[in-house]
Enzyme design. Structure first.
Site, mmCIF file in Angstrom:
data_model
loop_
_atom_site.group_PDB
_atom_site.id
_atom_site.type_symbol
_atom_site.label_atom_id
_atom_site.label_comp_id
_atom_site.label_asym_id
_atom_site.label_seq_id
_atom_site.Cartn_x
_atom_site.Cartn_y
_atom_site.Cartn_z
ATOM 1 C CD GLU A 1 -2.249 5.093 -6.210
ATOM 2 O OE1 GLU A 1 -2.336 5.947 -5.943
ATOM 3 O OE2 GLU A 1 -2.449 4.255 -6.014
ATOM 4 C CE1 TYR B 1 -4.783 0.952 1.672
ATOM 5 C CE2 TYR B 1 -3.457 2.296 -0.362
ATOM 6 C CZ TYR B 1 -4.703 1.517 0.135
ATOM 7 O OH TYR B 1 -6.105 2.240 0.417
#
Lengths: 424, 242
Positions: free
Chosen positions: B171, B164
C-alpha cells in the site's frame, strides 16, 4: 476494667498490645518498643517513623475534622472532647511508648458505652507484580482512602496521592478518595492494589494550558509572522474589517475563558493524567492554528452577504458570550462540594439564565451559539467544523449531566432537555 | 404474589424468546454474509491466477479484476454495521479503521489514478488482501457453523504475521508511486480563494496518510498478536487501559 488488648492480627508484629503474644507481662512501654522494633525489621520501607507520623498526622487531622463536625452539629464542648479522646490518646503516645493509660492505641471503656476501637492493617501490593510495596498497621478504621494515599506517598515521595489508584481487586474499579476504610468489604486487614496513573495536573493548570495556546496561536497568525504566508505579506494587516473583528472575538472568547478559570470556576480536587492533557492541547491548539490560517490568509474572502451578515453574527456572538458567562456565574453561586450539589441550578433574575427553563446545561448551548456566530461571521469551513465537533462533544457531556440531575433530584423539571431546547 | 411472579417469568420468557430469534436471524445473516464474501474473494483469486497464467504478465491484471475487487471490498462496509449493532463482538473503531483504509486504497488511489494500476506494488497488496480475506471469512463461516478445522484457525492467526507487513509495504509503495501524478494533476484539491475560505491539497493529504501508518500499523498489528496469544495459547493478557 479490663485493659486486655485484643489481638489485632495473627502476626506477632502487630499484636504488641497482647502481652500474651510477646510473652512479656511487663509494662506496655517495653511491649511497644519491642513490637516497633519487630515492625521495623519486617517492613523496611514503612519505618517506625511512619507509624508515628501516621499516629500524629492522622490524629491531628482527625481531631480537627471531628471537632469541626461536632461544632457544626452543635455538640457541646465536653462531648467534643469525648469524641476526640481516643485520638488524643494516640497522639500523646510518643515513640518510646510511654502512655498514661493502658496502651497508646487502645481505648478503654470510659463508662460511656464507647466500644473498643479495632485498628486496621493495610497491605498495599503492586497490581501487576503483586509484590508488597507497603504495609501500614494501626490504621484508624474511619480513615479514608485519601488518608491511606497520603501515608503511601510518604514512603514513595514520587507517587503523590493524585497519581495513585488503589483498588480492592487488581482488575476492579479504583476506590474513591472519600471511601472510608471500615465501610469497605474488607476484614480488619485490607489488601489494596496499587497502580501508578502517571503524572497528573490539577484542573486549573489544565485549563490554563489548554486556553492560552489558542489565544496566542491565533494572534501569531493575525500579525502574520514569517514563514506562514507568502513572504510579501509578512507583518501586514488584512484589508477586511471582518478579519480584525474575528480576531477580537476569538481573543475575547479565550480571555474570558482564562478569566473564568482563574476567578469564577471552583474545581474539585480532581486531576487529569498528562497524556489526556497532551491530547486535548493538541486538539485545541491544532484546530486554532488551522482556522486562524484561513481567516488571516491574504486570499481570505469576506462573507457573501457583507456587512449585514457580519453584524448579525456579531450580535449572536456577543449575546451568547454574555449568556455563557451568566451561566458560569450562576453555577458558581450554587455552592457545590466537589461534584455533589445540594440543589440543581435554576433560572434567576438574569434573563440569560432563563434558558434554564428549557435546558440542563445552557452554558454549553451558549458556547455552541457563540461559535455558530463566529462561523457565520467569518464564513469559514474550519470554524464551522470546529463548532460541529465541539457541539458533538458538549452534547455528550450535557446528556451525562442531564442524566445525573434526573437521577439525583426527584423534583427535576420535566420540560428541560439536555442542550438544545425541545430537541436534544 | 404468585401472579406477579408469573408475569415476571412470562416477560422473561418473551425477552428470552426475542433474544433467541434475534440471535438466530443474526447468525443466519452472518453465515450468509461470510460465505458470500469467501466465495467472492475466491473468485477474485481464481481470476487473478487465470489472467497471469494466460497472459504471463501482471500488466492489465488490475483492470481485469477491478470491478470484482471494488464490489467485494466495498461490501465489507457492512462489517462496521455488524459491530455497531452488536452482532459481532469486535471494536467498531478497529474494524472501522481497517475497512476505511481498504476503501480508501481501492477507490481513492487505484481507481482514480490510472497510471499506477500496472505497478507491482498493486499486485502485491491485492494478492495479500485476497489470501487474508479468504482465510478470515472462511474462519468466520466455520466458526458460525461450529465446525472449525484447526488448520483454518492456525492460518487465520499465523498468516497475518507475514501478510500484514507485506500488505502495508504494498500500500505504501502504491501511494508513493501515485504522488507525482497527484501533484501534476492537482486532483481532489481545492485552492484559495473561494467563498468557503478552506483549501485542501490531496498531495499533502496523501503524505499525511502515509505518515499515519507509523502509529496505526503497530497498534493494529499488536492487537492481532494479543488476540493470537489468547486464542492459540490461552494466555490471559492484561490489556493496558487508559
Amino acid at each position: 476494667m479490663a485493659t486486655q488488648c485484643p489481638r489485632l492480627s495473627p502476626t506477632p508484629v502487630l499484636s504488641y498490645c497482647d502481652s500474651g503474644a510477646s510473652g512479656n507481662k511487663s509494662d506496655h512501654h517495653q511491649n511497644t518498643n519491642s513490637a516497633l522494633h519487630i515492625s521495623q525489621r519486617w517492613m523496611p520501607q514503612c519505618s517506625g517513623r511512619l507509624l508515628a507520623l501516621h499516629a500524629n498526622a492522622g490524629a491531628q487531622k482527625k481531631v480537627g475534622r471531628l471537632e469541626r463536625t461536632a461544632a457544626k452539629v452543635g455538640v457541646s464542648s465536653e462531648w467534643q472532647q469525648m469524641l476526640s479522646w481516643p485520638l488524643n490518646v494516640a497522639s500523646t503516645a510518643d515513640m518510646k511508648g510511654r502512655s498514661s493509660s493502658g496502651g497508646p492505641y487502645i481505648t478503654s471503656d470510659k463508662g460511656l458505652g464507647m466500644s473498643r476501637t479495632i485498628f486496621f492493617e493495610v497491605e498495599i501490593l503492586d497490581s501487576k507484580t503483586k509484590e508488597q510495596l507497603c504495609f501500614l498497621d494501626k490504621v484508624e478504621p474511619h480513615s479514608s482512602v485519601g488518608d491511606i494515599k497520603s501515608l503511601f506517598h510518604k514512603s514513595y515521595p514520587k507517587w503523590y496521592p493524585a497519581r495513585q489508584s488503589l483498588r480492592l481487586d487488581p482488575k476492579g474499579k479504583a476506590l474513591r478518595d472519600d471511601d472510608v476504610l471500615q465501610n469497605l468489604p474488607v476484614g480488619t486487614s485490607a489488601i489494596l492494589y496499587f497502580r501508578d496513573l502517571g503524572p497528573q495536573l490539577g484542573w486549573t493548570m489544565v485549563f490554563l494550558v489548554e486556553y492560552i495556546g489558542p489565544l496566542l496561536i491565533y494572534l501569531l497568525f493575525y500579525i502574520r509572522v514569517p514563514y506562514i504566508y507568502n513572504h510579501k505579506y509578512t507583518f501586514t494587516s488584512s484589508s477586511h474589517q471582518v478579519v480584525n473583528l474575528a480576531c477580537a472575538c476569538h481573543s475575547f472568547h479565550y480571555i474570558k475563558r482564562l478569566f473564568e478559570t482563574i476567578f469564577v470556576h471552583r474545581f474539585s480536587n480532581g486531576t487529569m493524567p498528562l497524556r489526556a492533557i497532551l491530547k486535548n492541547c493538541a486538539y485545541y491548539w491544532g484546530f486554532a492554528a488551522w482556522l486562524a490560517y484561513y481567516i488571516n490568509h491574504p486570499l481570505y474572502t469576506p462573507p457573501s452577504y457583507g456587512e449585514t451578515q457580519v453584524n448579525y453574527a456579531l450580535i449572536i456572538f456577543v449575546l451568547c458570550e454574555a449568556g455563557n458567562f451568566s451561566i458560569h456565574w450562576s453555577l458558581n453561586s450554587l455552592k457545590c462540594e466537589g461534584t455533589k450539589c445540594r440543589r440543581f441550578p435554576n433560572p434567576s433574575k438574569n434573563p440569560f439564565t432563563w434558558l434554564f427553563f428549557f435546558v440542563s446545561c445552557p452554558n454549553y448551548t451558549y458556547e455552541v451559539g457563540a461559535w455558530v456566530g463566529l462561523s457565520i461571521m467569518t464564513q469559514c469551513v474550519p470554524v464551522a467544523l470546529f463548532t460541529f465537533v465541539g457541539f458533538i462533544q458538549m452534547s455528550i457531556w450535557a446528556k451525562g449531566k442531564h442524566k445525573t440531575y434526573n437521577r439525583e433530584f426527584k423534583d427535576y423539571p420535566n420540560l428541560r432537555m439536555s442542550i438544545l431546547p425541545f430537541i436534544l | 404474589m404468585a401472579s406477579g411472579e408469573e408475569d415476571g417469568t412470562v416477560e422473561e420468557k418473551e425477552t428470552n424468546n426475542k433474544k433467541r430469534t434475534k440471535g438466530a436471524i443474526a447468525t443466519a445473516w452472518l453465515t450468509f454474509y461470510n460465505i458470500a464474501m469467501t466465495a467472492g474473494w475466491l473468485v477474485l483469486a481464481v481470476a487473478m491466477a487465470r489472467y497471469y497464467l494466460q497472459k504471463g504478465t501482471h500488466k492489465g491484471l488490475y483492470k481485469n479484476i477491478a470491478r470484482t475487487l471494488k464490489f467485494f471490498q466495498t461490501f465489507a462496509l457492512l462489517e462496521v454495521g455488524h459491530c455497531a449493532i452488536g452482532i459481532v463482538r469486535t471494536s467498531v473503531i478497529v474494524t472501522g479503521v481497517q475497512v476505511c483504509s481498504r476503501i480508501f486504497m481501492v477507490w481513492f488511489i487505484t481507481n482514480s489514478i490510472r497510471q499506477i494500476q500496472n505497478e507491482e506494488s498493486v499486485i502485491l497488496f491485492v494478492v495479500v488482501w485476497t489470501i487474508t480475506e479468504i482465510t478470515r471469512y472462511s474462519f468466520y463461516t466455520f466458526n458460525l457453523l461450529n465446525h472449525l478445522p484447526y488448520f483454518i484457525k492456525w492460518a487465520r492467526y499465523n498468516l497475518f504475521i507475514v501478510m500484514y507487513p507485506l500488505g502495508v509495504i504494498g500500500e505504501l509503495l502504491t501511494i508513493h508511486a501515485a504522488l507525482p501524478y497527484v501533484r501534476r494533476s492537482g486532483m481532489y484539491s481545492l485552492r484559495l480563494p473561494n467563498k468557503y475560505n478552506v483549501s485542501f491539497d490531496y498531495y499533502y493529504f496523501l503524505i499525511i496518510v502515509m505518515l499515519s501508518y507509523i502509529p496505526l500499523f503497530p497498534q493494529l498489528f499488536f492487537h492481532m498478536l494479543r488476540q493470537r496469544r489468547r486464542v492459540l495459547h490461552g494466555e490471559i493478557v492484561v490489556e493496558k487501559d487508559e
